[in-house]
Write an enzyme that holds these catalytic residues in place. Structure first.
Site, PDB file in Angstrom:
ATOM      1  N   ARG A   1      -4.129 -27.323  19.612  1.00 21.36           N
ATOM      2  CA  ARG A   1      -4.286 -29.365  20.527  1.00 21.36           C
ATOM      3  C   ARG A   1      -4.845 -30.291  19.701  1.00 21.36           C
ATOM      4  NH1 ARG A   1      -7.351 -29.470  23.858  1.00 21.36           N
ATOM      5  NH2 ARG A   1      -8.080 -27.590  24.422  1.00 21.36           N
TER       6      ARG A   1
ATOM      7  N   LYS B   1      -1.002 -27.710  28.343  1.00 19.34           N
ATOM      8  CA  LYS B   1      -1.783 -27.812  29.054  1.00 19.34           C
ATOM      9  C   LYS B   1      -1.950 -29.720  29.327  1.00 19.34           C
ATOM     10  CE  LYS B   1      -4.021 -24.496  27.640  1.00 19.34           C
ATOM     11  NZ  LYS B   1      -4.323 -23.177  28.827  1.00 19.34           N
TER      12      LYS B   1
ATOM     13  N   HIS C   1      -7.669 -21.749  35.539  1.00 23.61           N
ATOM     14  CA  HIS C   1      -7.898 -21.396  33.929  1.00 23.61           C
ATOM     15  C   HIS C   1      -7.647 -19.372  33.708  1.00 23.61           C
ATOM     16  CE1 HIS C   1      -7.813 -21.671  29.274  1.00 23.61           C
ATOM     17  NE2 HIS C   1      -6.877 -21.773  29.874  1.00 23.61           N
TER      18      HIS C   1
ATOM     19  N   SER D   1     -10.976 -18.160  24.809  1.00 22.82           N
ATOM     20  CA  SER D   1      -9.888 -17.209  23.848  1.00 22.82           C
ATOM     21  C   SER D   1     -11.104 -16.710  23.128  1.00 22.82           C
ATOM     22  CB  SER D   1      -9.715 -18.375  23.058  1.00 22.82           C
ATOM     23  OG  SER D   1      -8.646 -18.014  21.434  1.00 22.82           O
TER      24      SER D   1
ATOM     25  N   LYS E   1      -8.174 -12.381  27.985  1.00 22.85           N
ATOM     26  CA  LYS E   1      -7.903 -12.803  29.199  1.00 22.85           C
ATOM     27  C   LYS E   1      -6.118 -12.026  29.179  1.00 22.85           C
ATOM     28  CE  LYS E   1      -6.915 -17.196  29.600  1.00 22.85           C
ATOM     29  NZ  LYS E   1      -6.018 -17.736  30.048  1.00 22.85           N
ATOM     30  N   THR E   2      -5.449 -12.145  28.621  1.00 20.45           N
ATOM     31  CA  THR E   2      -4.014 -12.116  27.865  1.00 20.45           C
ATOM     32  C   THR E   2      -3.754 -10.253  28.236  1.00 20.45           C
ATOM     33  OG1 THR E   2      -3.342 -14.486  27.427  1.00 20.45           O
ATOM     34  CG2 THR E   2      -1.928 -12.049  26.950  1.00 20.45           C
TER      35      THR E   2
ATOM     36  N   ASP F   1      -2.247 -17.422  32.808  1.00 19.67           N
ATOM     37  CA  ASP F   1      -2.921 -18.908  31.891  1.00 19.67           C
ATOM     38  C   ASP F   1      -3.332 -20.109  33.468  1.00 19.67           C
ATOM     39  OD1 ASP F   1      -4.311 -19.407  29.764  1.00 19.67           O
ATOM     40  OD2 ASP F   1      -3.106 -21.154  29.738  1.00 19.67           O
TER      41      ASP F   1
ATOM     42  N   ARG G   1       1.600 -18.161  17.398  1.00 19.99           N
ATOM     43  CA  ARG G   1       1.790 -17.773  18.449  1.00 19.99           C
ATOM     44  C   ARG G   1       2.992 -17.530  19.376  1.00 19.99           C
ATOM     45  NH1 ARG G   1      -2.527 -19.078  23.186  1.00 19.99           N
ATOM     46  NH2 ARG G   1      -3.844 -20.321  22.631  1.00 19.99           N
TER      47      ARG G   1
END
Length: 525
Positions: free
Chosen positions: A53, A195, A214, A232, A236-237, A251, A315
Protein backbone atom coordinates in the site's frame (compact mmCIF):
# COMPACT_ATOMS: atom_id res chain seq x y z
CA UNK A 1 -25.83 -1.82 -17.37
CA UNK A 2 -25.34 1.02 -19.89
CA UNK A 3 -27.67 3.23 -17.82
CA UNK A 4 -25.64 2.41 -14.71
CA UNK A 5 -22.42 3.37 -16.51
CA UNK A 6 -23.93 6.73 -17.46
CA UNK A 7 -24.62 7.37 -13.77
CA UNK A 8 -20.95 6.66 -13.11
CA UNK A 9 -19.94 9.45 -15.50
CA UNK A 10 -17.95 7.30 -17.95
CA UNK A 11 -18.04 7.95 -21.72
CA UNK A 12 -17.74 5.78 -24.82
CA UNK A 13 -17.23 2.51 -22.98
CA UNK A 14 -16.36 -0.19 -25.53
CA UNK A 15 -17.18 -3.32 -23.54
CA UNK A 16 -18.59 -3.74 -20.05
CA UNK A 17 -17.45 -6.98 -18.44
CA UNK A 18 -19.93 -7.16 -15.59
CA UNK A 19 -19.51 -9.71 -12.78
CA UNK A 20 -17.57 -12.23 -14.88
CA UNK A 21 -17.17 -15.79 -13.64
CA UNK A 22 -13.78 -17.07 -12.49
CA UNK A 23 -13.26 -18.91 -15.76
CA UNK A 24 -14.14 -15.82 -17.80
CA UNK A 25 -11.76 -13.69 -15.75
CA UNK A 26 -9.00 -16.26 -16.24
CA UNK A 27 -9.56 -16.18 -20.02
CA UNK A 28 -9.35 -12.36 -20.01
CA UNK A 29 -6.19 -12.36 -17.88
CA UNK A 30 -4.48 -14.71 -20.32
CA UNK A 31 -5.79 -12.95 -23.44
CA UNK A 32 -4.77 -9.51 -22.09
CA UNK A 33 -1.31 -10.86 -21.21
CA UNK A 34 -1.71 -9.54 -17.65
CA UNK A 35 0.64 -12.12 -16.13
CA UNK A 36 1.59 -15.79 -16.30
CA UNK A 37 0.06 -19.10 -15.32
CA UNK A 38 1.75 -21.25 -12.68
CA UNK A 39 2.32 -25.00 -13.00
CA UNK A 40 -0.76 -25.49 -10.77
CA UNK A 41 -2.96 -23.34 -13.10
CA UNK A 42 -2.95 -20.31 -10.79
CA UNK A 43 -2.68 -16.89 -12.44
CA UNK A 44 0.38 -14.90 -11.34
CA UNK A 45 0.67 -11.12 -11.60
CA UNK A 46 3.21 -8.43 -10.81
CA UNK A 47 1.81 -5.25 -9.29
CA UNK A 48 4.54 -3.01 -10.72
CA UNK A 49 6.67 -0.71 -8.59
CA UNK A 50 4.10 -0.83 -5.79
CA UNK A 51 4.16 -4.18 -4.00
CA UNK A 52 2.34 -2.81 -0.97
CA UNK A 53 0.00 0.00 0.00
CA UNK A 54 0.88 3.71 -0.30
CA UNK A 55 -0.20 5.04 3.11
CA UNK A 56 1.29 8.50 2.49
CA UNK A 57 -1.03 8.91 -0.49
CA UNK A 58 -4.33 8.18 1.29
CA UNK A 59 -6.74 11.08 1.81
CA UNK A 60 -10.27 11.89 3.00
CA UNK A 61 -12.24 14.80 1.59
CA UNK A 62 -12.60 17.34 4.41
CA UNK A 63 -16.25 18.33 4.46
CA UNK A 64 -19.39 18.17 6.61
CA UNK A 65 -20.51 16.06 8.24
CA UNK A 66 -17.74 13.48 8.29
CA UNK A 67 -14.98 15.94 9.17
CA UNK A 68 -16.17 16.18 12.79
CA UNK A 69 -15.71 12.42 13.30
CA UNK A 70 -12.39 11.85 11.53
CA UNK A 71 -9.13 11.90 13.51
CA UNK A 72 -7.07 14.11 11.20
CA UNK A 73 -3.31 13.63 11.04
CA UNK A 74 -0.67 11.55 9.28
CA UNK A 75 -3.03 8.58 8.90
CA UNK A 76 -6.11 10.52 7.81
CA UNK A 77 -4.90 13.38 5.64
CA UNK A 78 -7.38 16.02 4.45
CA UNK A 79 -7.97 16.91 0.83
CA UNK A 80 -10.25 19.64 -0.53
CA UNK A 81 -13.46 18.91 -2.39
CA UNK A 82 -12.13 20.85 -5.40
CA UNK A 83 -8.97 18.74 -5.63
CA UNK A 84 -11.00 15.55 -5.20
CA UNK A 85 -13.27 16.62 -8.07
CA UNK A 86 -10.25 17.31 -10.26
CA UNK A 87 -8.69 13.89 -9.61
CA UNK A 88 -12.01 12.07 -9.92
CA UNK A 89 -12.47 13.70 -13.32
CA UNK A 90 -8.97 12.58 -14.30
CA UNK A 91 -9.75 9.00 -13.21
CA UNK A 92 -13.03 8.98 -15.14
CA UNK A 93 -11.25 10.19 -18.27
CA UNK A 94 -8.78 7.32 -17.91
CA UNK A 95 -11.61 4.79 -17.54
CA UNK A 96 -13.57 6.25 -20.47
CA UNK A 97 -13.07 5.21 -24.12
CA UNK A 98 -11.92 1.75 -23.04
CA UNK A 99 -13.35 -1.57 -21.94
CA UNK A 100 -13.98 -1.89 -18.21
CA UNK A 101 -14.53 -4.60 -15.63
CA UNK A 102 -17.34 -4.01 -13.15
CA UNK A 103 -17.42 -6.23 -10.08
CA UNK A 104 -20.19 -6.07 -7.47
CA UNK A 105 -19.65 -7.46 -3.99
CA UNK A 106 -20.71 -7.36 -0.36
CA UNK A 107 -18.47 -6.32 2.51
CA UNK A 108 -19.80 -8.02 5.62
CA UNK A 109 -21.47 -11.39 6.17
CA UNK A 110 -24.03 -9.92 8.57
CA UNK A 111 -27.26 -8.84 6.88
CA UNK A 112 -27.64 -6.15 9.54
CA UNK A 113 -24.22 -4.64 8.85
CA UNK A 114 -23.07 -5.44 5.29
CA UNK A 115 -22.37 -2.86 2.59
CA UNK A 116 -22.82 -3.23 -1.17
CA UNK A 117 -19.73 -2.10 -3.12
CA UNK A 118 -19.15 -1.68 -6.86
CA UNK A 119 -15.58 -1.76 -8.20
CA UNK A 120 -14.63 -0.39 -11.63
CA UNK A 121 -11.26 -1.16 -13.22
CA UNK A 122 -9.60 -1.71 -16.60
CA UNK A 123 -7.66 -4.75 -15.41
CA UNK A 124 -9.13 -8.27 -15.36
CA UNK A 125 -6.90 -9.48 -12.52
CA UNK A 126 -8.04 -6.59 -10.31
CA UNK A 127 -11.64 -7.69 -10.85
CA UNK A 128 -10.46 -11.21 -10.00
CA UNK A 129 -8.85 -9.89 -6.80
CA UNK A 130 -12.11 -8.22 -5.79
CA UNK A 131 -14.06 -11.41 -6.53
CA UNK A 132 -11.65 -13.34 -4.29
CA UNK A 133 -11.52 -10.91 -1.40
CA UNK A 134 -15.11 -9.77 -0.99
CA UNK A 135 -18.35 -11.69 -0.49
CA UNK A 136 -19.79 -12.91 -3.76
CA UNK A 137 -23.53 -12.16 -4.08
CA UNK A 138 -25.88 -14.79 -5.50
CA UNK A 139 -27.04 -14.25 -9.09
CA UNK A 140 -30.49 -13.27 -7.87
CA UNK A 141 -28.94 -10.63 -5.60
CA UNK A 142 -26.95 -9.18 -8.50
CA UNK A 143 -30.07 -8.52 -10.59
CA UNK A 144 -31.01 -5.42 -8.59
CA UNK A 145 -27.66 -4.57 -7.04
CA UNK A 146 -27.72 -0.92 -5.97
CA UNK A 147 -24.27 -0.05 -4.54
CA UNK A 148 -23.78 1.79 -1.26
CA UNK A 149 -20.26 2.72 -2.33
CA UNK A 150 -18.32 2.90 -5.62
CA UNK A 151 -14.57 2.46 -6.15
CA UNK A 152 -13.02 3.89 -9.33
CA UNK A 153 -9.69 2.12 -9.80
CA UNK A 154 -7.86 4.12 -12.47
CA UNK A 155 -4.46 2.62 -11.76
CA UNK A 156 -3.15 3.56 -15.21
CA UNK A 157 -3.46 7.31 -14.56
CA UNK A 158 -1.38 9.40 -12.19
CA UNK A 159 -1.33 12.98 -10.96
CA UNK A 160 1.61 14.78 -12.58
CA UNK A 161 0.56 18.01 -10.82
CA UNK A 162 0.94 16.54 -7.33
CA UNK A 163 3.55 19.11 -6.21
CA UNK A 164 1.37 22.05 -7.21
CA UNK A 165 -1.58 20.30 -5.56
CA UNK A 166 0.37 19.91 -2.31
CA UNK A 167 0.26 16.09 -2.36
CA UNK A 168 3.03 13.59 -1.61
CA UNK A 169 3.36 11.81 -4.97
CA UNK A 170 1.67 10.97 -8.27
CA UNK A 171 -0.34 8.29 -6.45
CA UNK A 172 -3.72 9.09 -4.89
CA UNK A 173 -6.21 7.03 -2.90
CA UNK A 174 -9.08 9.31 -1.89
CA UNK A 175 -12.33 8.71 -0.01
CA UNK A 176 -15.35 10.97 -0.29
CA UNK A 177 -17.64 9.82 2.51
CA UNK A 178 -20.55 12.11 1.66
CA UNK A 179 -20.63 11.01 -2.00
CA UNK A 180 -19.83 7.34 -1.17
CA UNK A 181 -16.95 7.24 -3.67
CA UNK A 182 -13.30 6.21 -3.57
CA UNK A 183 -10.85 6.90 -6.38
CA UNK A 184 -7.47 5.22 -6.89
CA UNK A 185 -4.76 6.41 -9.27
CA UNK A 186 -1.09 5.65 -9.90
CA UNK A 187 -0.82 2.30 -8.10
CA UNK A 188 -1.69 -1.20 -9.37
CA UNK A 189 -1.55 -2.85 -5.94
CA UNK A 190 -4.80 -4.74 -5.36
CA UNK A 191 -4.60 -4.39 -1.59
CA UNK A 192 -5.57 -0.70 -1.90
CA UNK A 193 -9.13 -1.81 -2.76
CA UNK A 194 -9.30 -4.31 0.09
CA UNK A 195 -7.95 -1.98 2.76
CA UNK A 196 -9.82 1.00 1.34
CA UNK A 197 -13.18 -0.62 2.01
CA UNK A 198 -11.88 -1.81 5.40
CA UNK A 199 -11.15 1.85 6.23
CA UNK A 200 -14.70 2.75 5.28
CA UNK A 201 -16.16 -0.05 7.44
CA UNK A 202 -14.02 1.35 10.27
CA UNK A 203 -15.83 4.65 9.74
CA UNK A 204 -19.39 3.38 9.29
CA UNK A 205 -19.73 0.65 11.91
CA UNK A 206 -18.51 2.35 15.12
CA UNK A 207 -20.95 5.21 14.48
CA UNK A 208 -23.67 2.52 14.64
CA UNK A 209 -22.28 1.10 17.90
CA UNK A 210 -20.65 -1.85 16.13
CA UNK A 211 -16.97 -2.76 16.44
CA UNK A 212 -14.83 -3.15 13.32
CA UNK A 213 -11.63 -5.12 13.84
CA UNK A 214 -8.35 -5.99 12.13
CA UNK A 215 -8.26 -9.58 13.33
CA UNK A 216 -8.76 -13.18 12.30
CA UNK A 217 -11.50 -15.37 13.78
CA UNK A 218 -12.35 -19.02 14.09
CA UNK A 219 -14.94 -21.17 15.83
CA UNK A 220 -14.75 -24.52 17.62
CA UNK A 221 -17.03 -27.52 17.47
CA UNK A 222 -18.80 -26.22 20.59
CA UNK A 223 -19.56 -22.91 18.82
CA UNK A 224 -16.92 -21.04 20.83
CA UNK A 225 -15.67 -18.10 18.78
CA UNK A 226 -12.12 -16.78 19.16
CA UNK A 227 -10.54 -13.59 17.82
CA UNK A 228 -6.84 -13.21 16.96
CA UNK A 229 -5.35 -9.72 16.76
CA UNK A 230 -1.80 -9.10 15.62
CA UNK A 231 0.40 -7.07 13.30
CA UNK A 232 2.18 -8.55 10.29
CA UNK A 233 4.51 -11.40 11.19
CA UNK A 234 2.90 -12.26 14.53
CA UNK A 235 1.03 -15.34 13.26
CA UNK A 236 -2.52 -14.02 12.96
CA UNK A 237 -3.35 -15.92 9.75
CA UNK A 238 -1.32 -19.03 10.61
CA UNK A 239 -2.69 -19.51 14.14
CA UNK A 240 -6.33 -18.91 13.21
CA UNK A 241 -6.10 -21.46 10.36
CA UNK A 242 -6.47 -24.47 12.66
CA UNK A 243 -7.29 -28.00 11.46
CA UNK A 244 -9.36 -28.53 14.64
CA UNK A 245 -11.47 -25.39 14.25
CA UNK A 246 -13.49 -23.69 11.53
CA UNK A 247 -12.10 -20.48 10.01
CA UNK A 248 -14.50 -17.52 10.00
CA UNK A 249 -11.94 -15.25 8.35
CA UNK A 250 -8.26 -14.33 8.43
CA UNK A 251 -8.12 -10.54 8.53
CA UNK A 252 -11.16 -8.26 8.92
CA UNK A 253 -14.26 -8.69 11.07
CA UNK A 254 -17.19 -6.88 12.60
CA UNK A 255 -18.90 -7.38 15.95
CA UNK A 256 -22.56 -6.39 16.05
CA UNK A 257 -25.52 -7.41 18.22
CA UNK A 258 -25.66 -10.84 16.57
CA UNK A 259 -21.97 -11.67 17.06
CA UNK A 260 -18.84 -11.88 14.91
CA UNK A 261 -18.92 -11.73 11.11
CA UNK A 262 -16.27 -11.71 8.40
CA UNK A 263 -16.07 -8.63 6.19
CA UNK A 264 -14.54 -10.69 3.41
CA UNK A 265 -15.19 -13.68 1.18
CA UNK A 266 -11.55 -14.72 0.89
CA UNK A 267 -8.07 -14.66 2.39
CA UNK A 268 -4.99 -12.61 1.53
CA UNK A 269 -2.05 -14.58 2.86
CA UNK A 270 1.67 -13.86 2.80
CA UNK A 271 3.60 -16.35 0.67
CA UNK A 272 7.19 -15.69 1.63
CA UNK A 273 8.81 -18.94 2.82
CA UNK A 274 5.46 -20.71 2.56
CA UNK A 275 5.71 -24.49 2.90
CA UNK A 276 3.23 -27.35 2.86
CA UNK A 277 4.70 -28.70 6.10
CA UNK A 278 4.29 -25.53 8.19
CA UNK A 279 1.11 -24.05 6.69
CA UNK A 280 -0.73 -26.84 4.86
CA UNK A 281 -4.14 -25.10 4.78
CA UNK A 282 -2.76 -22.00 3.05
CA UNK A 283 -0.47 -24.01 0.77
CA UNK A 284 -3.34 -26.23 -0.38
CA UNK A 285 -5.56 -23.19 -1.00
CA UNK A 286 -3.25 -22.07 -3.83
CA UNK A 287 -5.15 -23.67 -6.69
CA UNK A 288 -7.23 -22.51 -9.66
CA UNK A 289 -9.16 -19.26 -8.91
CA UNK A 290 -6.45 -18.16 -6.46
CA UNK A 291 -4.32 -15.21 -7.54
CA UNK A 292 -0.58 -14.97 -6.82
CA UNK A 293 1.14 -11.58 -6.53
CA UNK A 294 4.81 -10.77 -7.10
CA UNK A 295 6.08 -14.34 -6.67
CA UNK A 296 9.06 -15.71 -8.56
CA UNK A 297 8.54 -18.71 -10.85
CA UNK A 298 10.72 -20.54 -13.38
CA UNK A 299 9.96 -20.92 -17.10
CA UNK A 300 7.69 -23.90 -16.32
CA UNK A 301 5.61 -21.91 -13.82
CA UNK A 302 7.03 -23.58 -10.71
CA UNK A 303 6.85 -21.05 -7.88
CA UNK A 304 9.78 -20.54 -5.50
CA UNK A 305 8.07 -19.28 -2.34
CA UNK A 306 11.45 -18.69 -0.68
CA UNK A 307 12.46 -16.09 -3.28
CA UNK A 308 11.80 -12.57 -2.05
CA UNK A 309 13.78 -10.81 -4.78
CA UNK A 310 10.71 -8.90 -6.03
CA UNK A 311 9.40 -8.19 -2.53
CA UNK A 312 9.14 -9.82 0.88
CA UNK A 313 5.41 -9.03 0.61
CA UNK A 314 4.56 -11.82 -1.84
CA UNK A 315 0.86 -12.62 -1.54
CA UNK A 316 -1.92 -14.96 -2.57
CA UNK A 317 -5.62 -14.14 -2.56
CA UNK A 318 -8.11 -16.98 -2.69
CA UNK A 319 -11.83 -17.50 -2.05
CA UNK A 320 -12.50 -18.75 1.47
CA UNK A 321 -14.05 -21.88 -0.04
CA UNK A 322 -10.47 -23.03 -0.69
CA UNK A 323 -10.10 -23.58 3.08
CA UNK A 324 -11.52 -26.96 3.95
CA UNK A 325 -12.16 -26.13 7.62
CA UNK A 326 -14.24 -23.01 7.22
CA UNK A 327 -17.42 -21.70 8.79
CA UNK A 328 -19.98 -21.89 5.99
CA UNK A 329 -21.81 -18.64 6.77
CA UNK A 330 -18.64 -16.71 7.82
CA UNK A 331 -20.27 -15.82 11.14
CA UNK A 332 -19.92 -16.81 14.77
CA UNK A 333 -21.50 -15.94 18.11
CA UNK A 334 -20.08 -13.43 20.55
CA UNK A 335 -16.46 -14.45 21.24
CA UNK A 336 -15.46 -16.50 24.25
CA UNK A 337 -11.77 -15.62 23.94
CA UNK A 338 -9.72 -12.78 22.45
CA UNK A 339 -6.01 -13.25 21.81
CA UNK A 340 -3.55 -10.41 21.20
CA UNK A 341 -0.49 -11.70 19.33
CA UNK A 342 2.87 -10.00 19.51
CA UNK A 343 6.28 -11.04 18.22
CA UNK A 344 8.48 -9.46 20.87
CA UNK A 345 12.02 -9.44 19.53
CA UNK A 346 13.27 -7.99 22.85
CA UNK A 347 12.51 -11.37 24.44
CA UNK A 348 10.76 -9.70 27.38
CA UNK A 349 7.07 -10.56 27.16
CA UNK A 350 5.79 -13.92 28.46
CA UNK A 351 4.50 -16.59 26.05
CA UNK A 352 1.02 -16.09 27.50
CA UNK A 353 -0.62 -13.69 29.97
CA UNK A 354 -4.17 -13.08 31.15
CA UNK A 355 -5.51 -9.52 30.91
CA UNK A 356 -8.23 -7.67 32.80
CA UNK A 357 -10.78 -5.71 30.76
CA UNK A 358 -8.87 -2.48 31.45
CA UNK A 359 -5.57 -4.08 30.42
CA UNK A 360 -7.25 -5.46 27.30
CA UNK A 361 -8.22 -1.94 26.25
CA UNK A 362 -4.67 -0.73 26.99
CA UNK A 363 -2.90 -3.44 24.97
CA UNK A 364 -5.49 -3.12 22.21
CA UNK A 365 -4.66 0.56 21.90
CA UNK A 366 -0.93 -0.15 22.12
CA UNK A 367 -1.00 -2.73 19.28
CA UNK A 368 2.58 -3.75 20.00
CA UNK A 369 5.10 -5.92 18.23
CA UNK A 370 8.89 -5.64 17.90
CA UNK A 371 10.68 -6.43 14.68
CA UNK A 372 14.25 -7.58 14.32
CA UNK A 373 16.92 -5.00 13.59
CA UNK A 374 16.96 -3.89 9.98
CA UNK A 375 19.89 -3.59 7.61
CA UNK A 376 20.23 0.13 8.26
CA UNK A 377 23.65 1.04 9.56
CA UNK A 378 23.80 1.53 13.31
CA UNK A 379 20.62 -0.39 14.15
CA UNK A 380 21.75 -3.27 16.34
CA UNK A 381 18.69 -4.01 18.47
CA UNK A 382 15.01 -4.80 17.87
CA UNK A 383 12.67 -2.01 16.77
CA UNK A 384 9.41 -1.53 18.67
CA UNK A 385 6.28 -1.02 16.57
CA UNK A 386 3.01 0.30 18.00
CA UNK A 387 -0.10 0.35 15.83
CA UNK A 388 -3.36 1.40 17.49
CA UNK A 389 -5.94 -1.39 17.63
CA UNK A 390 -3.53 -3.55 15.60
CA UNK A 391 -4.55 -1.62 12.49
CA UNK A 392 -3.82 2.08 12.92
CA UNK A 393 -3.38 2.70 9.19
CA UNK A 394 -7.07 1.91 8.62
CA UNK A 395 -8.74 3.84 11.46
CA UNK A 396 -10.57 7.02 10.39
CA UNK A 397 -11.87 7.68 13.94
CA UNK A 398 -9.87 8.33 17.12
CA UNK A 399 -8.41 4.99 18.32
CA UNK A 400 -10.04 5.34 21.75
CA UNK A 401 -13.47 5.05 20.05
CA UNK A 402 -12.64 1.46 19.07
CA UNK A 403 -11.06 0.66 22.47
CA UNK A 404 -14.13 1.92 24.31
CA UNK A 405 -16.39 -0.25 22.14
CA UNK A 406 -14.15 -3.26 22.79
CA UNK A 407 -14.35 -2.72 26.55
CA UNK A 408 -18.14 -2.45 26.44
CA UNK A 409 -18.45 -5.70 24.50
CA UNK A 410 -15.98 -7.56 26.74
CA UNK A 411 -18.11 -6.50 29.72
CA UNK A 412 -21.44 -7.32 28.12
CA UNK A 413 -20.46 -10.79 26.86
CA UNK A 414 -17.99 -11.88 29.56
CA UNK A 415 -15.07 -12.34 27.15
CA UNK A 416 -11.65 -13.51 28.36
CA UNK A 417 -8.59 -11.75 26.89
CA UNK A 418 -5.00 -12.99 26.64
CA UNK A 419 -1.65 -11.69 25.39
CA UNK A 420 0.47 -14.27 23.51
CA UNK A 421 4.10 -13.65 22.54
CA UNK A 422 5.17 -15.47 19.37
CA UNK A 423 8.56 -13.75 19.44
CA UNK A 424 11.78 -14.43 21.35
CA UNK A 425 12.64 -15.99 24.70
CA UNK A 426 15.92 -16.47 26.59
CA UNK A 427 17.21 -13.16 25.30
CA UNK A 428 16.59 -10.61 22.59
CA UNK A 429 16.96 -11.37 18.89
CA UNK A 430 20.53 -12.49 18.25
CA UNK A 431 20.88 -14.01 21.74
CA UNK A 432 17.60 -15.77 22.51
CA UNK A 433 15.55 -18.14 20.38
CA UNK A 434 12.24 -17.69 18.59
CA UNK A 435 9.31 -19.21 20.45
CA UNK A 436 8.54 -22.56 18.86
CA UNK A 437 5.23 -22.92 17.00
CA UNK A 438 4.64 -25.99 19.19
CA UNK A 439 4.88 -23.92 22.40
CA UNK A 440 2.68 -21.16 20.96
CA UNK A 441 0.09 -23.71 19.82
CA UNK A 442 0.09 -25.17 23.34
CA UNK A 443 -0.67 -21.70 24.77
CA UNK A 444 -3.45 -21.14 22.22
CA UNK A 445 -4.94 -24.59 22.84
CA UNK A 446 -4.92 -24.03 26.62
CA UNK A 447 -6.82 -20.77 26.09
CA UNK A 448 -9.34 -22.27 23.70
CA UNK A 449 -10.09 -25.39 25.75
CA UNK A 450 -10.17 -23.44 29.02
CA UNK A 451 -7.33 -25.36 30.68
CA UNK A 452 -5.33 -22.19 31.25
CA UNK A 453 -7.93 -21.12 33.82
CA UNK A 454 -6.95 -24.12 35.97
CA UNK A 455 -3.41 -22.76 36.31
CA UNK A 456 -2.04 -20.86 39.27
CA UNK A 457 -1.05 -17.33 38.19
CA UNK A 458 1.64 -14.90 39.34
CA UNK A 459 2.28 -11.23 38.63
CA UNK A 460 4.67 -10.24 35.84
CA UNK A 461 6.63 -7.31 37.27
CA UNK A 462 6.58 -3.83 35.69
CA UNK A 463 3.74 -4.84 33.34
CA UNK A 464 1.50 -6.15 36.15
CA UNK A 465 -0.16 -8.78 34.01
CA UNK A 466 -0.98 -12.31 35.22
CA UNK A 467 1.09 -15.22 33.92
CA UNK A 468 0.54 -18.96 34.56
CA UNK A 469 3.10 -20.84 36.68
CA UNK A 470 2.58 -24.06 34.72
CA UNK A 471 0.90 -25.03 31.45
CA UNK A 472 0.70 -28.33 29.60
CA UNK A 473 2.98 -28.42 26.57
CA UNK A 474 5.09 -25.40 27.60
CA UNK A 475 8.39 -25.59 29.45
CA UNK A 476 7.93 -24.06 32.88
CA UNK A 477 11.12 -21.99 32.51
CA UNK A 478 9.57 -20.21 29.50
CA UNK A 479 6.39 -19.07 31.27
CA UNK A 480 8.15 -16.35 33.26
CA UNK A 481 10.77 -14.99 30.83
CA UNK A 482 13.24 -14.04 33.54
CA UNK A 483 13.84 -17.76 34.13
CA UNK A 484 14.93 -18.30 30.51
CA UNK A 485 17.53 -15.50 30.53
CA UNK A 486 21.07 -16.31 31.72
CA UNK A 487 21.69 -12.69 32.74
CA UNK A 488 18.78 -11.84 35.10
CA UNK A 489 19.93 -8.25 35.62
CA UNK A 490 20.02 -7.68 31.87
CA UNK A 491 16.49 -9.05 31.64
CA UNK A 492 15.19 -6.69 34.33
CA UNK A 493 16.91 -3.77 32.61
CA UNK A 494 15.40 -4.73 29.21
CA UNK A 495 11.95 -5.28 30.73
CA UNK A 496 11.97 -1.80 32.27
CA UNK A 497 13.17 -0.36 28.97
CA UNK A 498 10.26 -1.98 27.09
CA UNK A 499 7.75 -0.90 29.75
CA UNK A 500 8.98 2.68 29.31
CA UNK A 501 8.42 2.37 25.52
CA UNK A 502 4.81 1.37 26.16
CA UNK A 503 4.23 4.31 28.50
CA UNK A 504 5.83 6.82 26.13
CA UNK A 505 3.84 5.51 23.16
CA UNK A 506 0.58 5.74 25.11
CA UNK A 507 1.08 9.43 25.85
CA UNK A 508 -0.28 10.17 22.38
CA UNK A 509 -3.76 9.00 23.46
CA UNK A 510 -3.90 11.45 26.34
CA UNK A 511 -5.31 14.11 24.02
CA UNK A 512 -8.74 12.78 25.01
CA UNK A 513 -10.21 11.99 28.43
CA UNK A 514 -10.65 8.29 27.65
CA UNK A 515 -6.94 7.94 26.81
CA UNK A 516 -5.93 9.36 30.21
CA UNK A 517 -8.21 6.82 31.90
CA UNK A 518 -7.01 3.85 29.82
CA UNK A 519 -3.33 4.70 30.56
CA UNK A 520 -3.80 3.60 34.20
CA UNK A 521 -3.88 -0.07 33.09
CA UNK A 522 -0.42 0.08 31.53
CA UNK A 523 3.04 -0.78 32.87
CA UNK A 524 4.34 1.00 35.96
CA UNK A 525 7.82 2.50 35.69
Amino acid sequence: MQDEIKKLGLDNIKNIYHNLSYEELFEHEVKNNEGKVSSSSVFMVDTGIFTGRSPKDKYFVKQDESQKYIAWGKINQPISKNLFDKLLKKAKQQLSNTSIYVQDAYCGASDASKKKVRFITQIAWQAHFVKNMFIRPKNTELENFNPDFVVYNACKCSNEDYKEDGLNSEVFVIFNIEENIAVIGGTWYGGEMKKGIFSMMNYWLPLEGKLSMHCSANIGKNNDTALFFGLSGTGKTTLSTDPNRFLIGDDEHGWDDEGIFNFEGGCYAKCINLSKENEPEIYNAIKRNALLENVVADENGNVDFNDGSKTENTRVSYPIEHIQNRQENSKGGHPKNIIFLTADAFGVLPPVAKLTKEQAMYYFLSGYTAKVAGTERGITEPVATFSACFGEAFLPLHPTVYAKLLGEKIDKHGVKVYLVNTGWSGGAYGVGKRMSIKATRACINAILDGNIEKSEFENFDDFNISIPKQLDGVETTLLNPINSWKDKNEFIKTRKKLAKMFVENFNRYKDVKAGVEFAKAGPSI
